[in-house]
Design a protein around this motif. Structure first.
Motif, PDB file in Angstrom:
ATOM      1  N   PHE A  21     -13.450  29.545   0.154  1.00  0.00           N
ATOM      2  CA  PHE A  21     -12.530  28.182  -0.016  1.00  0.00           C
ATOM      3  C   PHE A  21     -13.208  27.174  -0.688  1.00  0.00           C
ATOM      4  N   PRO A  22     -12.454  26.399  -1.514  1.00  0.00           N
ATOM      5  CA  PRO A  22     -13.357  25.203  -1.934  1.00  0.00           C
ATOM      6  C   PRO A  22     -13.575  24.314  -0.868  1.00  0.00           C
ATOM      7  N   ASP A  23     -14.397  23.289  -1.439  1.00  0.00           N
ATOM      8  CA  ASP A  23     -14.702  22.487  -0.377  1.00  0.00           C
ATOM      9  C   ASP A  23     -13.594  21.331  -0.185  1.00  0.00           C
TER      10      ASP A  23
ATOM     11  N   GLY B   8       9.740  15.052  -1.765  1.00  0.00           N
ATOM     12  CA  GLY B   8       9.125  15.162  -0.142  1.00  0.00           C
ATOM     13  C   GLY B   8       7.842  15.744  -0.312  1.00  0.00           C
ATOM     14  N   THR B   9       7.173  15.937  -1.419  1.00  0.00           N
ATOM     15  CA  THR B   9       5.628  16.527  -1.456  1.00  0.00           C
ATOM     16  C   THR B   9       4.884  15.847  -0.670  1.00  0.00           C
ATOM     17  N   ALA B  10       4.861  14.374  -0.586  1.00  0.00           N
ATOM     18  CA  ALA B  10       4.026  13.603   0.101  1.00  0.00           C
ATOM     19  C   ALA B  10       3.856  14.092   1.788  1.00  0.00           C
ATOM     20  N   GLU B  11       5.577  14.349   2.253  1.00  0.00           N
ATOM     21  CA  GLU B  11       5.508  14.390   3.541  1.00  0.00           C
ATOM     22  C   GLU B  11       5.042  15.863   3.871  1.00  0.00           C
ATOM     23  N   MET B  12       5.535  16.873   2.968  1.00  0.00           N
ATOM     24  CA  MET B  12       4.885  18.328   3.328  1.00  0.00           C
ATOM     25  C   MET B  12       3.551  18.365   3.281  1.00  0.00           C
ATOM     26  N   LEU B  13       2.483  17.423   2.343  1.00  0.00           N
ATOM     27  CA  LEU B  13       1.008  17.554   2.514  1.00  0.00           C
ATOM     28  C   LEU B  13       0.699  16.887   3.874  1.00  0.00           C
ATOM     29  N   ILE B  14       1.381  15.875   4.245  1.00  0.00           N
ATOM     30  CA  ILE B  14       0.968  15.333   5.584  1.00  0.00           C
ATOM     31  C   ILE B  14       0.989  16.110   6.657  1.00  0.00           C
ATOM     32  N   ASN B  15       2.297  17.293   6.774  1.00  0.00           N
ATOM     33  CA  ASN B  15       2.474  18.040   7.606  1.00  0.00           C
ATOM     34  C   ASN B  15       1.496  19.330   7.654  1.00  0.00           C
ATOM     35  N   LEU B  16       0.871  19.530   6.456  1.00  0.00           N
ATOM     36  CA  LEU B  16      -0.067  20.615   6.264  1.00  0.00           C
ATOM     37  C   LEU B  16      -1.546  20.240   6.541  1.00  0.00           C
ATOM     38  N   LYS B  17      -1.796  18.935   6.432  1.00  0.00           N
ATOM     39  CA  LYS B  17      -3.214  18.748   6.709  1.00  0.00           C
ATOM     40  C   LYS B  17      -3.935  19.229   7.844  1.00  0.00           C
ATOM     41  N   ASP B  18      -3.338  18.736   8.784  1.00  0.00           N
ATOM     42  CA  ASP B  18      -4.030  19.145  10.148  1.00  0.00           C
ATOM     43  C   ASP B  18      -4.279  20.717  10.245  1.00  0.00           C
TER      44      ASP B  18
ATOM     45  N   PHE C  83      -4.535  23.144   7.700  1.00  0.00           N
ATOM     46  CA  PHE C  83      -5.133  23.582   6.311  1.00  0.00           C
ATOM     47  C   PHE C  83      -6.688  23.752   6.591  1.00  0.00           C
ATOM     48  N   PRO C  84      -7.196  24.934   5.989  1.00  0.00           N
ATOM     49  CA  PRO C  84      -8.738  25.325   6.156  1.00  0.00           C
ATOM     50  C   PRO C  84      -9.726  24.324   5.568  1.00  0.00           C
ATOM     51  N   VAL C  85      -9.270  23.373   4.508  1.00  0.00           N
ATOM     52  CA  VAL C  85     -10.091  22.487   3.607  1.00  0.00           C
ATOM     53  C   VAL C  85      -9.464  21.022   3.889  1.00  0.00           C
ATOM     54  N   PRO C  86     -10.157  19.945   3.387  1.00  0.00           N
ATOM     55  CA  PRO C  86      -9.383  18.726   3.234  1.00  0.00           C
ATOM     56  C   PRO C  86      -8.282  18.774   2.195  1.00  0.00           C
ATOM     57  N   LEU C  87      -7.182  18.104   2.605  1.00  0.00           N
ATOM     58  CA  LEU C  87      -6.013  17.861   1.343  1.00  0.00           C
ATOM     59  C   LEU C  87      -6.046  16.537   0.955  1.00  0.00           C
ATOM     60  N   ILE C  88      -6.386  16.319  -0.264  1.00  0.00           N
ATOM     61  CA  ILE C  88      -6.421  14.781  -0.654  1.00  0.00           C
ATOM     62  C   ILE C  88      -5.308  14.692  -1.708  1.00  0.00           C
ATOM     63  N   HIS C  89      -4.535  13.751  -1.404  1.00  0.00           N
ATOM     64  CA  HIS C  89      -3.139  13.383  -2.180  1.00  0.00           C
ATOM     65  C   HIS C  89      -3.225  12.345  -2.895  1.00  0.00           C
TER      66      HIS C  89
ATOM     67  N   ALA D 277     -12.337  13.087  -6.519  1.00  0.00           N
ATOM     68  CA  ALA D 277     -12.974  14.229  -6.062  1.00  0.00           C
ATOM     69  C   ALA D 277     -14.547  13.936  -5.936  1.00  0.00           C
ATOM     70  N   SER D 278     -14.900  14.643  -4.956  1.00  0.00           N
ATOM     71  CA  SER D 278     -16.451  14.498  -4.542  1.00  0.00           C
ATOM     72  C   SER D 278     -17.433  15.733  -4.960  1.00  0.00           C
ATOM     73  N   GLY D 279     -16.676  16.647  -5.480  1.00  0.00           N
ATOM     74  CA  GLY D 279     -17.350  17.882  -5.799  1.00  0.00           C
ATOM     75  C   GLY D 279     -18.205  17.714  -7.251  1.00  0.00           C
ATOM     76  N   ASP D 280     -19.134  18.468  -7.452  1.00  0.00           N
ATOM     77  CA  ASP D 280     -19.861  18.229  -8.674  1.00  0.00           C
ATOM     78  C   ASP D 280     -19.114  19.186  -9.695  1.00  0.00           C
ATOM     79  N   PHE D 281     -18.319  20.331  -9.105  1.00  0.00           N
ATOM     80  CA  PHE D 281     -17.558  21.387  -9.870  1.00  0.00           C
ATOM     81  C   PHE D 281     -16.199  21.483  -9.456  1.00  0.00           C
ATOM     82  N   ILE D 282     -15.549  21.292 -10.528  1.00  0.00           N
ATOM     83  CA  ILE D 282     -14.250  21.156 -10.385  1.00  0.00           C
ATOM     84  C   ILE D 282     -13.372  22.080 -11.249  1.00  0.00           C
ATOM     85  N   ILE D 283     -12.458  23.064 -10.448  1.00  0.00           N
ATOM     86  CA  ILE D 283     -11.461  23.868 -10.595  1.00  0.00           C
ATOM     87  C   ILE D 283      -9.944  23.374 -10.844  1.00  0.00           C
ATOM     88  N   MET D 284      -9.595  23.238 -12.042  1.00  0.00           N
ATOM     89  CA  MET D 284      -8.230  22.864 -12.246  1.00  0.00           C
ATOM     90  C   MET D 284      -7.240  23.631 -12.630  1.00  0.00           C
ATOM     91  N   ILE D 285      -6.034  23.773 -11.852  1.00  0.00           N
ATOM     92  CA  ILE D 285      -4.911  24.328 -12.008  1.00  0.00           C
ATOM     93  C   ILE D 285      -3.803  23.683 -11.909  1.00  0.00           C
TER      94      ILE D 285
END
Length: 262
Positions: free
Chosen positions: A29-31, A43-53, A55-61, A82-90
């Motif tokens: 997983f990414p960090d 409804g993207t924001a609401e979907m992410l709120i529902n997934l956060k708890d 999801f295996p890693v932090p989701l930042i919207h 982002a707090s990472g020093d290496f960024i994967i962008m898709i």
């Protein structure tokens, strides 16, 4: 090395959900995951709120108001968060192979921008993947032609043989890139002057090359499957192309309107 996965999206909740489901199946997983949202109202924001708890890693919207196609700006805002020093962008329409994150981490090199592979899927396969009925692979029925079938070959051994490193921007695709945050900041990130679809990725990569960064094109690894959808408007393409030509002609490194200006 701390890794941040940046996913850009706009009013494509069902596509984004499929992408996030592919991340759940990663071997590594990414960090953290940064959702770069260019003003969704579906409804993207609401979907992410529902997934956060769950999801295996932090989701930042990271969200900006819908004021037209402003991909460069929302990417800059996301990288700033982002707090990472290496960024994967898709992009938010890329369904990832299970070793996608692991493969990008294995291919990470200082002074290098990594270009991963993109496999285009036809509409029927895309919808089966998006709706959770199929996990795409080399043998899936519905990959778009022999060229993309070859891109679907997933082999660490073959990746070591066929991966190449160059100093030009040919075949750059922003839908699957990885870079060091320090390199990103050194060129002031993406140029916010690019509005509408087109050439912002090439400009970003060209300024990195102008700054001494090489581009690694990974073959047989770092594979994402592109989920079919209708294309974006290209009405600003000519203007954006002129901006790119200016970067090439003047060997620009830093843009004047980038991450420092958001």
């Amino acid at each position: 090395m701390k890794t941040s996965l940046l996913i850009s999206t706009y009013n494509s909740k069902s596509y984004l959900k499929a992408v996030l489901n592919s991340i759940r199946m990663q071997t590594v997983f990414p960090d953290e995951i940064i959702i770069a949202d260019d003003g969704s109202s579906d409804g993207t924001a609401e979907m992410l709120i529902n997934l956060k708890d769950t999801f295996p890693v932090p989701l930042i919207h990271v969200y900006q108001e819908d004021n037209g196609f402003r991909l460069s700006r929302i990417r800059n805002l996301a990288v700033k968060a982002a707090s990472g020093d290496f960024i994967i962008m898709i992009d938010g329409d890329m369904f990832l192979t299970q070793n996608f994150i692991h493969s990008h981490i294995k291919n990470a090199e200082k002074g290098v921008l990594t270009q991963g592979a993109r496999v285009k899927m036809k509409k029927e396969l895309s919808f089966r993947v998006k709706d959770g009925y199929e996990f795409p692979n080399l043998f899936s029925w519905g990959i778009k032609g022999l060229r993309y079938r070859k891109h679907a070959i997933n082999s660490p051994l073959l990746a070591r043989i066929f991966t190449s490193t160059r100093n030009d921007i040919k075949n750059i695709r922003g839908c699957n890139l990885a870079f060091w945050k320090q390199d990103y900041e050194s060129i002031n990130g993406f140029d916010n002057d690019f509005g509408g679809w087109g050439r912002e990725d090439s400009d970003f990569a060209q300024r990195l090359v102008n700054n001494g960064i090489k581009i690694k094109h990974v073959r047989c690894g770092c594979i994402g499957y592109h989920i079919w959808h209708t294309g974006n408007s290209q009405e600003n393409l000519d203007i954006n192309h002129e901006l790119l030509l200016d970067t090439i002609k003047n060997k620009k490194v830093r843009c004047n309107n980038g991450i420092d200006q958001v």
